[in-house]
Design an enzyme around this catalytic site. Structure first.
Site, short mmCIF file in Angstrom:
data_model
loop_
_atom_site.label_atom_id
_atom_site.label_comp_id
_atom_site.label_asym_id
_atom_site.label_seq_id
_atom_site.Cartn_x
_atom_site.Cartn_y
_atom_site.Cartn_z
N ASP A 59 28.27 -1.28 -96.01
CA ASP A 59 28.60 -0.32 -97.05
C ASP A 59 27.80 0.93 -96.71
OD1 ASP A 59 28.66 1.32 -99.30
OD2 ASP A 59 28.60 -0.35 -100.73
N SER A 137 41.28 14.52 -93.10
CA SER A 137 42.61 14.41 -93.69
C SER A 137 43.24 15.79 -93.66
CB SER A 137 42.50 13.92 -95.14
OG SER A 137 43.72 14.11 -95.85
N TYR A 150 38.84 14.46 -103.82
CA TYR A 150 39.12 13.91 -102.49
C TYR A 150 39.13 15.03 -101.45
CZ TYR A 150 41.64 11.69 -98.64
OH TYR A 150 42.01 11.21 -97.41
N LYS A 154 36.63 16.08 -98.20
CA LYS A 154 37.14 16.24 -96.83
C LYS A 154 36.90 17.66 -96.32
CE LYS A 154 38.74 12.06 -96.25
NZ LYS A 154 38.14 11.13 -95.25
#
Length: 285
Positions: A59, A137, A150, A154
């Protein structure tokens, strides 16, 4: 193609339980690397364990896991050829309505965890003149409505990648960014589930403002995933970033990612806003 030199090299892939990470681990092992594959659970380790793939419970937000990974790499006589920072989560919601705890969780996984792993493995990468491959992304270039957390993580990963590339290029380490579009993985499905869970907690006023938008984005995400690249196809782009002798600084993965990046270069912000809004309206209930 496997070479004798590759069999003597290590590659670390985080987020290798499923999806692109698992496919990239298998592809790199097929090419002869010894892959240290970071997974979250014992059953994921059992599923991916095979010739050339050594699963590790990892993790990236847990310091003791990161330290154990560093110790494993330091104890191996083989050179560390590449670190593939692939672990990630997707959490969508309007900026006004998304709880701060969710923002922090996204950045812990999608940014700070990658920085932690990169920091502890850089000494080995510097010795081997290896490379860092950061899985960003198309959202690292363009942020659609409800994608603030999100895409923000990124965008930040893209910036860190640029800075790191300029710091370590004179020392012989290459830094490469891979920017996928829609990919058929479990992460998008989990993202829709999370968005629905969080949207149920919006106030009535927030529901009135954003409810249709959230549902349209979920539909768009689901349809984009269904028509997107397979994880195996995306893994080929990652493998290219890992193995190409002179890699580009960035690779897109998927036609949609390449198209959006091109449009972003030629369209104004306002025009791109209208294009994205028109596309979203097609998915509104």
């Amino acid at each position: 193609m496997t070479t004798s030199s590759e069999t003597q090299k290590l590659v670390v892939v985080t987020g290798a339980s499923t999806g692109m990470g698992a496919s990239a681990a298998r592809e790199l092992a097929r090419r002869g690397f010894h892959v240290l594959a970071g997974v979250r659970r014992d059953r994921d380790a059992d599923a991916i364990r095979s010739t050339g793939i050594e699963p590790l419970i990892l993790d990236i937000t847990e310091p003791e896991h990161v330290e154990a990974l560093a110790a494993r790499v330091e104890s191996d006589p083989r050179a560390l050829h590449a670190l593939v920072n692939n672990a990630g989560i997707q959490v969508n919601g309007p900026v006004e309505a998304l709880p701060l705890a969710e923002w922090r969780r996204v950045f812990e996984v999608n940014l700070f965890g990658h920085i932690a792993v990169t920091q502890v493995l850089l000494p080995a990468l510097l010795r081997a003149k290896g490379r860092v491959v950061n899985i960003s992304s198309v959202g690292g270039k363009f942020a659609m409505a409800t994608y603030g957390a999100y895409a923000g993580s990124k965008f930040a990963l893209e910036a860190v990648s640029d800075s790191l590339r300029r710091e370590v290029a004179p020392l012989g380490v290459r830094v490469v960014v891979v920017e996928p579009g829609g990919v058929r993985t479990e992460m998008a499905a989990r993202g829709v589930e999370t968005a629905n869970r969080l949207s149920a907690r919006m106030t009535p006023e927030q529901e009135e403002r954003y409810g249709d938008m959230v549902r349209a984005n979920n539909e768009l995400m689901a349809s984009g995933t269904a028509s997107g690249l397979t994880a195996d196809a995306a893994a080929l782009v990652i493998a290219k970033a890992v193995t190409t002798p002179r890699p580009r600084t960035r690779y897109t993965a998927g036609r949609d990612a390449a198209l959006i990046v091109r449009l972003g270069r030629i369209l104004s912000d306002r025009t791109l806003d209208r294009v994205l809004a028109a596309n979203l309206r097609r998915h509104q209930p």
